[in-house]
Design a protein around this motif. Structure first.
Motif, PDB file in Angstrom:
ATOM      1  N   ASN A 171       0.829  -1.220   0.000  1.00 27.17           N
ATOM      2  CA  ASN A 171       0.000   0.000   0.000  1.00 27.17           C
ATOM      3  C   ASN A 171       0.857   1.261   0.000  1.00 27.17           C
ATOM      4  N   VAL A 172       1.996   1.220   0.671  1.00 28.15           N
ATOM      5  CA  VAL A 172       2.884   2.388   0.703  1.00 28.15           C
ATOM      6  C   VAL A 172       3.443   2.660  -0.689  1.00 28.15           C
ATOM      7  N   PHE A 173       3.882   1.614  -1.368  1.00 24.21           N
ATOM      8  CA  PHE A 173       4.433   1.796  -2.710  1.00 24.21           C
ATOM      9  C   PHE A 173       3.352   2.150  -3.728  1.00 24.21           C
ATOM     10  N   MET A 174       2.120   1.725  -3.483  1.00 28.86           N
ATOM     11  CA  MET A 174       1.042   2.098  -4.394  1.00 28.86           C
ATOM     12  C   MET A 174       0.772   3.595  -4.309  1.00 28.86           C
ATOM     13  N   ASP A 175       0.952   4.182  -3.116  1.00 28.18           N
ATOM     14  CA  ASP A 175       0.834   5.641  -2.998  1.00 28.18           C
ATOM     15  C   ASP A 175       1.908   6.334  -3.823  1.00 28.18           C
ATOM     16  N   ALA A 176       3.112   5.775  -3.799  1.00 29.78           N
ATOM     17  CA  ALA A 176       4.214   6.362  -4.566  1.00 29.78           C
ATOM     18  C   ALA A 176       4.016   6.149  -6.069  1.00 29.78           C
ATOM     19  N   LYS A 177       3.333   5.080  -6.427  1.00 26.81           N
ATOM     20  CA  LYS A 177       3.143   4.755  -7.842  1.00 26.81           C
ATOM     21  C   LYS A 177       2.457   5.889  -8.598  1.00 26.81           C
ATOM     22  N   LYS A 178       1.454   6.506  -7.972  1.00 34.63           N
ATOM     23  CA  LYS A 178       0.717   7.583  -8.637  1.00 34.63           C
ATOM     24  C   LYS A 178       1.641   8.756  -8.963  1.00 34.63           C
ATOM     25  N   VAL A 179       2.499   9.094  -8.019  1.00 36.39           N
ATOM     26  CA  VAL A 179       3.424  10.217  -8.228  1.00 36.39           C
ATOM     27  C   VAL A 179       4.444   9.867  -9.300  1.00 36.39           C
ATOM     28  N   VAL A 180       4.979   8.646  -9.244  1.00 42.06           N
ATOM     29  CA  VAL A 180       5.993   8.218 -10.213  1.00 42.06           C
ATOM     30  C   VAL A 180       5.423   8.233 -11.628  1.00 42.06           C
ATOM     31  N   GLU A 181       4.208   7.722 -11.789  1.00 41.79           N
ATOM     32  CA  GLU A 181       3.602   7.687 -13.124  1.00 41.79           C
ATOM     33  C   GLU A 181       3.378   9.095 -13.666  1.00 41.79           C
ATOM     34  N   CYS A 182       2.971  10.020 -12.801  1.00 42.25           N
ATOM     35  CA  CYS A 182       2.762  11.405 -13.242  1.00 42.25           C
ATOM     36  C   CYS A 182       4.091  12.052 -13.642  1.00 42.25           C
ATOM     37  N   LEU A 183       5.150  11.797 -12.889  1.00 43.08           N
ATOM     38  CA  LEU A 183       6.464  12.340 -13.251  1.00 43.08           C
ATOM     39  C   LEU A 183       6.936  11.759 -14.577  1.00 43.08           C
ATOM     40  N   GLN A 184       6.671  10.487 -14.799  1.00 40.78           N
ATOM     41  CA  GLN A 184       7.046   9.879 -16.079  1.00 40.78           C
ATOM     42  C   GLN A 184       6.259  10.481 -17.233  1.00 40.78           C
ATOM     43  N   ASN A 185       5.072  11.007 -16.921  1.00 39.18           N
ATOM     44  CA  ASN A 185       4.255  11.699 -17.931  1.00 39.18           C
ATOM     45  C   ASN A 185       4.486  13.214 -17.917  1.00 39.18           C
ATOM     46  N   ARG A 186       5.565  13.629 -17.228  1.00 37.41           N
ATOM     47  CA  ARG A 186       5.982  15.038 -17.178  1.00 37.41           C
ATOM     48  C   ARG A 186       4.949  15.938 -16.497  1.00 37.41           C
ATOM     49  N   ASP A 187       4.427  15.453 -15.392  1.00 34.31           N
ATOM     50  CA  ASP A 187       3.468  16.214 -14.583  1.00 34.31           C
ATOM     51  C   ASP A 187       4.000  16.268 -13.158  1.00 34.31           C
ATOM     52  N   CYS A 188       4.309  17.479 -12.685  1.00 35.01           N
ATOM     53  CA  CYS A 188       4.893  17.655 -11.343  1.00 35.01           C
ATOM     54  C   CYS A 188       3.849  17.881 -10.249  1.00 35.01           C
ATOM     55  N   ALA A 189       2.596  18.086 -10.627  1.00 35.87           N
ATOM     56  CA  ALA A 189       1.584  18.490  -9.644  1.00 35.87           C
ATOM     57  C   ALA A 189       1.440  17.496  -8.483  1.00 35.87           C
ATOM     58  N   PRO A 190       1.277  16.177  -8.745  1.00 34.99           N
ATOM     59  CA  PRO A 190       1.152  15.245  -7.604  1.00 34.99           C
ATOM     60  C   PRO A 190       2.403  15.205  -6.731  1.00 34.99           C
ATOM     61  N   ALA A 191       3.572  15.310  -7.336  1.00 32.48           N
ATOM     62  CA  ALA A 191       4.811  15.303  -6.560  1.00 32.48           C
ATOM     63  C   ALA A 191       4.910  16.545  -5.682  1.00 32.48           C
ATOM     64  N   LEU A 192       4.490  17.701  -6.211  1.00 30.75           N
ATOM     65  CA  LEU A 192       4.499  18.933  -5.414  1.00 30.75           C
ATOM     66  C   LEU A 192       3.478  18.855  -4.281  1.00 30.75           C
ATOM     67  N   ALA A 193       2.329  18.220  -4.546  1.00 32.24           N
ATOM     68  CA  ALA A 193       1.330  18.037  -3.478  1.00 32.24           C
ATOM     69  C   ALA A 193       1.895  17.131  -2.389  1.00 32.24           C
ATOM     70  N   TRP A 194       2.637  16.102  -2.785  1.00 33.70           N
ATOM     71  CA  TRP A 194       3.275  15.207  -1.803  1.00 33.70           C
ATOM     72  C   TRP A 194       4.307  15.967  -0.976  1.00 33.70           C
ATOM     73  N   CYS A 195       5.059  16.841  -1.615  1.00 30.14           N
ATOM     74  CA  CYS A 195       6.045  17.657  -0.896  1.00 30.14           C
ATOM     75  C   CYS A 195       5.365  18.581   0.108  1.00 30.14           C
ATOM     76  N   ALA A 196       4.248  19.171  -0.286  1.00 27.98           N
ATOM     77  CA  ALA A 196       3.519  20.057   0.624  1.00 27.98           C
ATOM     78  C   ALA A 196       2.958  19.277   1.814  1.00 27.98           C
ATOM     79  N   GLU A 197       2.506  18.059   1.549  1.00 28.98           N
ATOM     80  CA  GLU A 197       1.940  17.217   2.612  1.00 28.98           C
ATOM     81  C   GLU A 197       3.003  16.802   3.626  1.00 28.98           C
ATOM     82  N   ASN A 198       4.235  16.636   3.147  1.00 26.59           N
ATOM     83  CA  ASN A 198       5.329  16.182   4.027  1.00 26.59           C
ATOM     84  C   ASN A 198       6.405  17.251   4.187  1.00 26.59           C
TER      85      ASN A 198
END
Length: 370
Positions: free
Chosen positions: A169-196
Motif C-alpha cells: 500500500n505504501v508503494f502504491m501511494d508512490a506509484k501515482k506520483v511516479v507515473e505522473c512524473l514519467q508523464n511530465r506532470d509535477c503536480a502530484p509530486a508537489l502536493a506530496w512535498c507540501a503534505e510532508n
C-alpha cells in the motif's frame, strides 16, 4: 545442584560456570536486528495518518467555532440562523466521515504492526527454515515493488500470505506520483512535498526545488518566457538563499532557449531530467518511511557475496550475461564489484544464482502476462 564435601565434613554446593550462549541463538538475535525496516514503515505510516487526522480536526473545529461566534454576533432571522447552523452541522458530519476513514486506516496500520511483532517473536531454532522462507518472499516483494512490478508483487504477497508483512500500500501511494512524473506532470509530486513539508525540511531535501525548477524549464521550452519569469518570481525566489547557483544556471535558459548547442544549458532540457526526478522522489520517499534507499535484495546479495570472497567472478559471470540482459542492471553491478576469492566458490555461487534468478524472472514474466 551438586555438592562437594570439605575436609571437616561440611557440604557446599558446587558452582558451575554459566553455559556460553548457543551459536544458533546468537544467529537468531542477529537476524532480528536486520528487521528495522519491517517495523519502521507501518509505524511511520501510522504517525502520518494521525498527524493528518489531527490537522483535519483542528482545521474543521476552528471553522465551526468561528461560524458559531459569527452567528452569535450577527442579528439573524430564525430562518437564517437555522440555515447557518445546518451548514455547520453538515461540516461536522463531513468531519466525522473523514475521521471514520482515517480510523480505518490507522487500525490497519496497527494490525500490521501487531502482525509484524508477532512474526518477529515466533522466530525459534525449530522454525528458522520456514521463517527464512518468509523473509526471502518479503525481500522479493520489496524488490519488485521498487522496480514497479506492482501486480507481480501483490500476487506473490497474496500467494505467500504475507500481506501484513510487506508494504504494497505504501508503494502504491508512490506509484501515482511516479507515473505522473514519467508523464511530465509535477503536480502530484508537489502536493506530496507540501503534505510532508516539515519532514522534508528536516532532512534538507531539495526535491521541491528541483520540481519547481523543472516546471520553469518546461515553460522556457515552449517559449512562454513571460510565464516563466512570473513563475520564477512566485515559486523560485524563496530558494535564492540556498540555491543561488542552480537558479542562475536556470535563468540563463531564457537567453539560450531549448535549441541551444551549449552543452551546459542543453542538459537542462534533456529528457533524462525527468528520470532524475523520478529517482530523487523514490529516494526521498524511502527516507521518509525509514526504508533503505537500495532494495533489500541488493543489500543482502552484496553482504553474501562479500562473505563468499570470489577471486575470479568475471570469467564465470560472462556466461550469465545474456540471461540477465533484461534484468536489473544493479544486480549485475553488485556481482562485478566482488573480486576476492577462489574460482570454485564462485562457480558454486553462480549455479545457485542462475537457478534462483531464472526462476524469479520466469515468475515475473508469467504474472505480467496474466
Amino acid at each position: 545442584m551438586e555438592t562437594e564435601a570439605l575436609a571437616n565434613g561440611d557440604a557446599v554446593p558446587t558452582v558451575h560456570p554459566p553455559n556460553p550462549p548457543a551459536r544458533l541463538n546468537d544467529h537468531l538475535a542477529e537476524s532480528l536486528r536486520l528487521e528495522h525496516q519491517l517495523m519502521r514503515v507501518p509505524f511511520e505510516h501510522l504517525k502520518k495518518s494521525m498527524r493528518t487526522s489531527n490537522r483535519t480536526v483542528e482545521k474543521e473545529m476552528n471553522a465551526v467555532m468561528s461560524g458559531v461566534a459569527e452567528a452569535a454576533q450577527k442579528d439573524m432571522s430564525k430562518e437564517e440562523a437555522v440555515q447557518h447552523l445546518n451548514s455547520l452541522v453538515s461540516r461536522l458530519q463531513g468531519l466525522k466521515r473523514k475521521l471514520d476513514e482515517s480510523n480505518k486506516s490507522e487500525q490497519l496500520q496497527v494490525q500490521r504492526c501487531r502482525a509484524r511483532l508477532d512474526h518477529l517473536t515466533v522466530l525459534r531454532a525449530e522454525n528458522q527454515q520456514e521463517w527464512n522462507n518468509i523473509r526471502v518472499n518479503r525481500i522479493l516483494v520489496d524488490y519488485m515493488l521498487r522496480l514497479s512490478y506492482y501486480d507481480t508483487a501483490m500476487k506473490l504477497a497474496e500467494n505467500s500470505a504475507i500481506q501484513d508483512l510487506v508494504d504494497v500500500n505504501v508503494f502504491m501511494d508512490a506509484k501515482k506520483v511516479v507515473e505522473c512524473l514519467q508523464n511530465r506532470d509535477c503536480a502530484p509530486a508537489l502536493a506530496w512535498c507540501a503534505e510532508n513539508k516539515s519532514k522534508l525540511k528536516k532532512v534538507k531535501s531539495k526535491l521541491e526545488f528541483q520540481l519547481r525548477l523543472q516546471e520553469f524549464i518546461e515553460l522556457v521550452r515552449v517559449d512562454h518566457s513571460m510565464d516563466a519569469i512570473q513563475y520564477a518570481r512566485k515559486h523560485l525566489a524563496p530558494w535564492v538563499s540556498t540555491n543561488m547557483k542552480e537558479l542562475q544556471h536556470a535563468m540563463a535558459t531564457l537567453a539560450f532557449r531549448s535549441n541551444t548547442d551549449c552543452a551546459t544549458y542543453k542538459a537542462l532540457f534533456d529528457a533524462k531530467q525527468w528520470d532524475n526526478l523520478v529517482q530523487q522522489f523514490k529516494e526521498e520517499f524511502c527516507k521518509l518511511y525509514g526504508m533503505t534507499v537500495e532494495p533489500l535484495l541488493n543489500i543482502y546479495l552484496q553482504a553474501g557475496l562479500s562473505a563468499l570472497k570470489t577471486q575470479y567472478p568475471f570469467n564465470l559471470y560472462n556466461a550469465s550475461l545474456y540471461i540477465f540482459h533484461q534484468a536489473d542492471f544493479a544486480m549485475r553491478k553488485i556481482v562485478q564489484k566482488k573480486t576476492h576469492c577462489h574460482r570454485r566458490a564462485s562457480g558454486i555461487w553462480l549455479q545457485i544464482y542462475l537457478s534462483q534468478s531464472t526462476s524469479i524472472l520466469s515468475l515475473c514474466a508469467t504474472f505480467q502476462k496474466n
